[in-house]
Design an enzyme around this catalytic site. Structure first.
Site, PDB file in Angstrom:
ATOM      1  N   CYS A 169      -9.152  -2.706  -1.924  1.00  0.00           N
ATOM      2  CA  CYS A 169      -9.845  -3.857  -1.322  1.00  0.00           C
ATOM      3  C   CYS A 169      -9.408  -4.139   0.111  1.00  0.00           C
ATOM      4  O   CYS A 169      -9.936  -5.054   0.746  1.00  0.00           O
ATOM      5  CB  CYS A 169      -9.663  -5.101  -2.179  1.00  0.00           C
ATOM      6  SG  CYS A 169      -7.976  -5.760  -2.202  1.00  0.00           S
ATOM      7  N   CYS A 225      -7.530  -7.631  -6.222  1.00  0.00           N
ATOM      8  CA  CYS A 225      -8.535  -6.805  -6.909  1.00  0.00           C
ATOM      9  C   CYS A 225      -8.052  -6.161  -8.206  1.00  0.00           C
ATOM     10  O   CYS A 225      -8.847  -5.568  -8.929  1.00  0.00           O
ATOM     11  CB  CYS A 225      -9.065  -5.725  -5.965  1.00  0.00           C
ATOM     12  SG  CYS A 225      -7.876  -4.404  -5.625  1.00  0.00           S
ATOM     13  N   CYS A 249       8.141  -3.211   1.938  1.00  0.00           N
ATOM     14  CA  CYS A 249       8.510  -4.627   1.892  1.00  0.00           C
ATOM     15  C   CYS A 249       7.216  -5.408   1.636  1.00  0.00           C
ATOM     16  O   CYS A 249       6.379  -5.555   2.529  1.00  0.00           O
ATOM     17  CB  CYS A 249       9.143  -4.993   3.227  1.00  0.00           C
ATOM     18  SG  CYS A 249       9.748  -6.670   3.311  1.00  0.00           S
TER      19      CYS A 249
END
Length: 140
Positions: free
Chosen positions: A106, A57, A128
């Site tokens: 999103c 997004c 991570c």
């Protein structure tokens, strides 16, 4: 992907729209909570200054000045860009308890965050993150 309880994404697309926008590897990670193989990602060892955006997004997620060498095989950050850039939720897949990191805009899967591993960072956290979930916008 399971919806995030108590949060509504700002960017909403149908699964067909996500599949049309993302390549198969991006879709598998971002929309199906997959993981890229370690040491294969585009940003694992990148030192370029800039902002890392959500590949799905375009929301700004991490800055390069919070990226560090964790030697784990994926890009690692000690903090997201802002407190509301990412969402965290419990992940009990693979028979273990982890904390999943999602784009707050999103609700795409980014990776996981780990604490207390002893890295010499200000937060003692390691976000991570899959490279395929990110797009680096270099500083001018």
């Amino acid at each position: 992907m399971e919806p995030v309880v108590g949060a509504t994404p700002k960017v909403v697309r149908s699964e067909e729209e996500w599949r049309a926008q993302l390549n198969p590897a991006e879709y598998a990670v971002l929309r199906q909570a997959g993981t890229e193989r370690p040491w294969t990602g585009e940003y694992t060892e990148t030192k370029t200054e800039g902002v890392y955006e959500c590949r799905a997004c375009g929301a700004e997620l991490f800055r390069s000045d919070t990226k560090f060498d964790s030697h784990c095989g994926w890009p690692s950050f000690f903090s997201p860009l802002a407190g509301d850039a990412v969402l965290l939720r419990e992940d009990r897949t693979l028979g273990m308890k982890r904390v999943e990191v999602l784009c707050a805009t999103c609700h795409s899967h980014l990776g996981h965050v780990f604490e207390g591993e002893g890295y010499p960072t200000p937060t003692d956290q390691r976000y991570c993150i899959n490279s395929v979930s990110l797009k680096l916008v270099p500083s001018e």
